[in-house]
Every structure is written in structure tokens, then in C-alpha cells.
Design an enzyme around this catalytic site. Structure first.
Site, short mmCIF file in Angstrom:
data_model
loop_
_atom_site.label_atom_id
_atom_site.label_comp_id
_atom_site.label_asym_id
_atom_site.label_seq_id
_atom_site.Cartn_x
_atom_site.Cartn_y
_atom_site.Cartn_z
CD GLU A 24 6.25 -8.99 -12.96
OE1 GLU A 24 5.25 -8.42 -12.48
OE2 GLU A 24 7.32 -9.10 -12.35
NE ARG A 25 8.49 -4.17 -16.15
CZ ARG A 25 9.38 -3.47 -15.47
NH1 ARG A 25 10.61 -3.33 -15.94
NH2 ARG A 25 9.05 -2.91 -14.31
N GLY B 157 -21.84 -2.98 -30.50
CA GLY B 157 -22.97 -2.12 -30.13
C GLY B 157 -23.42 -2.39 -28.70
N PRO C 58 12.17 -8.49 -17.04
CG PRO C 58 14.20 -8.05 -18.13
CD PRO C 58 13.61 -8.27 -16.76
CG PHE D 58 -3.04 -4.22 -5.64
CD1 PHE D 58 -4.36 -4.15 -5.20
CD2 PHE D 58 -2.33 -3.04 -5.75
CE1 PHE D 58 -4.95 -2.94 -4.91
CE2 PHE D 58 -2.91 -1.81 -5.46
CZ PHE D 58 -4.22 -1.76 -5.04
N PRO E 153 0.84 -1.20 0.00
CG PRO E 153 -0.80 -1.59 1.61
CD PRO E 153 0.52 -2.10 1.13
#
Length: 388
Positions: A251-252, A348, A249, A163, A135
Site C-alpha cells: 500500500e505504501r 504564476g 508495504p 474516508f 472517526p
């Protein structure tokens, strides 16, 4: 239109074993993942039995040496699993984090640690989490406050994380914590917590999110949690930030891989819809705006595909640098969100209904520009590689 997939004829990393593995993963997901996605979304968690089935089918061990229960292949096998998960539209199963943790252990774990932990992660008997974010810190990893203090032959861990993917189910958590408060980045270490019977360890409730609802995500709390000092990753303390930077790297690239899978799924669903749906006496597909929008999205998808495949080659060779991985994460997640926006528009009013997958994909996509380092951080990292 030719079915979209990652393993194209021009993918330099691809071999026959990759094609066979792709077919096996695709069949497994069709049989075991797709039929359960809606139920897991309602539950807020993927059942443990699925992890075990994935392990039994060899889905999680393609990039793991045979010594530790894997098939002995390279990172491309994990890339296939991650892409194929996106290609069926699933954002619930937390294999991405499982893969990341496995490769932390393979890179930095002692032989005893690898023998003790990796086989269970490959088999699905154990679920892993990576606890970095706190946090108030977000992408600023140097500002973490969780602290692991020496206490005899143990660490005493205090602090909290937020998270955390797989937070409700994780048996093994790689925790980023300060082992020296007087140092900045050099005071951070990675310590592995085995959650079973860990006194002082507590999971917060399963967090309610905008998207990725089947993916359990938690706040974690540590109050004088005792962890053996032998659970330190690496030969000495203070290596955590370096270890994180070396593994980020992958992880990305994981985020870019899943982005491509989601894009392909969204385009496939949208093309099918506009070919059938009619308005003003003609198919939606026959309007020039529809055709131009699809042309734009398909072009961006193919540009991303070529880049991702190049990144896989680099990852296999151990040459995927932070700036290139940041480009893949930034561009992949941006294109993913653009595609979801345009595809939903073509549906739509039905696109706003949760019974259509595009609505879920739209919500799932947004966080891809935030976690793994926000896209603003990605741009800063890319800019640093230019300004040298």
C-alpha cells in the site's frame, strides 16, 4: 528532454512483457481515461463502465494468477498501471485500492474465497474498498471500535468507517473489526462484506475533499449487518492486524508509485509552459531561477525513480520490508508536494486557475502525506528500524 517514465533501461525488474503492457496501458488511458477526467471530477465519481473496460483490456489483472482471471505476472504489472495513471495526471480512478484488496484476498483468502471474489475484481464487474480508518482513530489502527460479534454461523457487524476510497461504488469491502474486545491488536480480524442486499449497511454521502474530486470517498455505517462467518479472511480470528502489517508495504509503495507518475506529469507540463511563456522579453525558461528550480526537481524525481524501481524488485521478491516501504511513501509524497509547489509557482497566476492541470495536481498531492499512514508515522517506523 527524454520522455520521463518509470520503466527505464536500468530498471532491474523490467522485461519485454512489461514494456508491452506499458504500451497497452498507455493507449488505454489515452483513449478511455484522459477524455473523461474532467467530467468525472465534476460528477465526483468514476463511472462503472470504465472499470469494466479496464477489466476487458486486462489492465487490472497483470499481477493476478491465471486461475483467477489474471495474466499470471508479478506486482510490477500493477506498479505499471499505477504509475501510468499518475503520469496522465489522474487521481480519480480507485485502482490502487482495488489492487490492495486483490492482494489481501490472494494472500489470505481461502481457495473458495479467491475463486468467488478475485475474478470479478479483475474483470471490473466488482469494485473493492478497504475499510480501516474510523472517526477519531486515523493512523492508530489498534484503536478501532467496529465490532463483529458471533451470531450463529454469522457475524453481526456494528460501527462506522470514514474516508473510505471507492466507498460509494464498492461491491466488496474488506472491513477491519474487533472480534475480541478484550484483546488489543490480537483482537482484530478482517471480514469481507458483500454490499448487495446487506441489511443494516449504509453509505454516507460522497465526501467533499480538497483534491482527488473524481475519487468517491465515503463514511460507511454498519448496524447489525449480518456477514457469513465464512467471509473471515484467514484460518482463524485475530489475524487482522498481522495481515494489515504484512500488506501495508505494498500500500505504501502504491503511494510512492503514483507520486512518481504525478511528478513526471507535472514536470512535463511545466517544462512545456515555461518554454512557451514569455516575460520581460524572454522565455520563462531562460531565467536562471527557472532553470535551477527545474534542475532541482528533475534530480529529486530521478532519485525517487531509482528508489521506487529498487522497491519494485523487492516487492516482486517478497522482501519489501515495512521500513523501506515507509521511506518510499514518505519521500515520494514529500517530493511530490515540493514539486507541485514549485511547478505551480512557475506557472504564476495561471497556476492558480483550475483550467491548468497543475492546480488540480497541487490539490490532489496534499493527501498523499496523510493516508496510508501519515508521514509522521512513517518516520517513526523508519526510526524503529534504526534503533535496534
Amino acid at each position: 528532454m527524454r520522455p520521463m517514465e518509470m520503466l527505464t533501461p536500468t530498471a532491474a525488474w523490467a522485461a519485454d512483457e512489461h514494456r508491452m503492457f506499458t504500451d497497452a496501458v498507455r493507449r488505454f488511458f489515452a483513449d478511455e481515461l484522459v477524455p473523461n477526467m474532467e467530467r468525472w471530477t465534476e460528477q465526483g465519481v468514476v463511472e462503472r463502465g470504465f472499470w469494466e473496460k479496464a477489466g476487458a483490456h486486462g489492465i487490472m489483472g497483470g499481477a493476478v494468477p491465471e486461475t483467477y482471471g489474471g495474466a499470471g505476472g508479478g506486482l510490477a504489472f500493477d506498479a505499471i498501471t499505477l504509475y501510468e495513471q499518475g503520469r496522465v495526471g489522474d487521481a480519480g480512478w480507485g485502482f490502487g485500492i482495488q489492487s490492495i484488496v486483490i492482494h489481501y484476498l490472494l494472500a489470505y483468502g481461502s481457495e473458495e474465497q479467491k475463486q468467488r471474489w478475485v475474478p470479478g475484481l479483475v474483470s471490473g464487474d466488482k469494485v473493492a474498498a478497504l475499510a480501516m480508518t474510523e472517526p477519531g482513530t486515523g493512523s492508530d489502527l489498534q484503536a478501532i471500535r467496529a465490532f463483529a460479534e458471533k451470531d450463529g454461523n454469522q457475524y453481526s457487524l456494528n460501527g462506522s468507517k470514514i474516508f473510505i476510497t471507492n466507498g460509494q461504488t464498492a461491491d466488496l469491502i474488506v472491513v477491519a473489526a474487533k472480534t475480541d474486545k478484550s484483546e488489543g491488536a490480537r483482537g482484530m480480524s478482517l471480514i469481507v462484506l458483500e454490499t448487495e442486499g446487506a441489511e443494516g449497511f449504509r453509505r454516507g454521502k460522497n465526501l467533499k475533499k480538497l483534491g482527488m474530486k473524481a475519487n468517491d470517498t465515503s463514511e460507511l455505517f454498519f448496524e447489525d449487518v449480518k456477514i457469513p462467518r465464512t467471509n473471515l479472511l484467514g484460518a482463524e480470528e485475530g489475524q487482522g492486524f498481522y495481515q494489515l502489517m504484512k500488506q501495508l508495504p505494498w500500500e505504501r509503495l502504491v503511494i510512492a508509485l503514483t507520486a512518481l507518475g504525478y511528478i513526471d506529469y507535472a514536470l512535463s507540463e511545466t517544462i512545456g509552459y515555461v518554454q512557451e511563456r514569455k516575460a520581460f522579453g524572454q522565455r520563462i525558461m531562460d531565467f536562471q531561477n527557472t532553470r535551477f528550480k527545474l534542475a532541482e526537481m528533475k534530480t529529486k524525481a530521478e532519485m525517487l525513480r531509482a528508489f521506487v524501481n529498487d522497491c519494485i524488485v523487492k516487492a516482486e521478491a517478497g522482501t519489501l520490508d515495512p521500513a523501506t516501504a515507509s521511506m518510499a511513501k514518505y519521500w515520494g509524497s514529500e517530493v511530490q508536494n515540493e514539486v507541485m509547489h514549485e511547478c505551480l509557482q512557475l506557472f504564476g497566476g495561471y497556476g492558480y486557475m483550475m483550467e491548468y492541470p497543475i492546480a488540480r495536481l497541487y490539490a490532489d498531492a496534499r493527501v498523499q502525506m496523510i493516508y496510508g499512514g501519515s508521514n509522521e508515522i512513517m518516520k517513526e517506523l523508519i526510526a524503529r528500524s534504526i534503533d535496534v
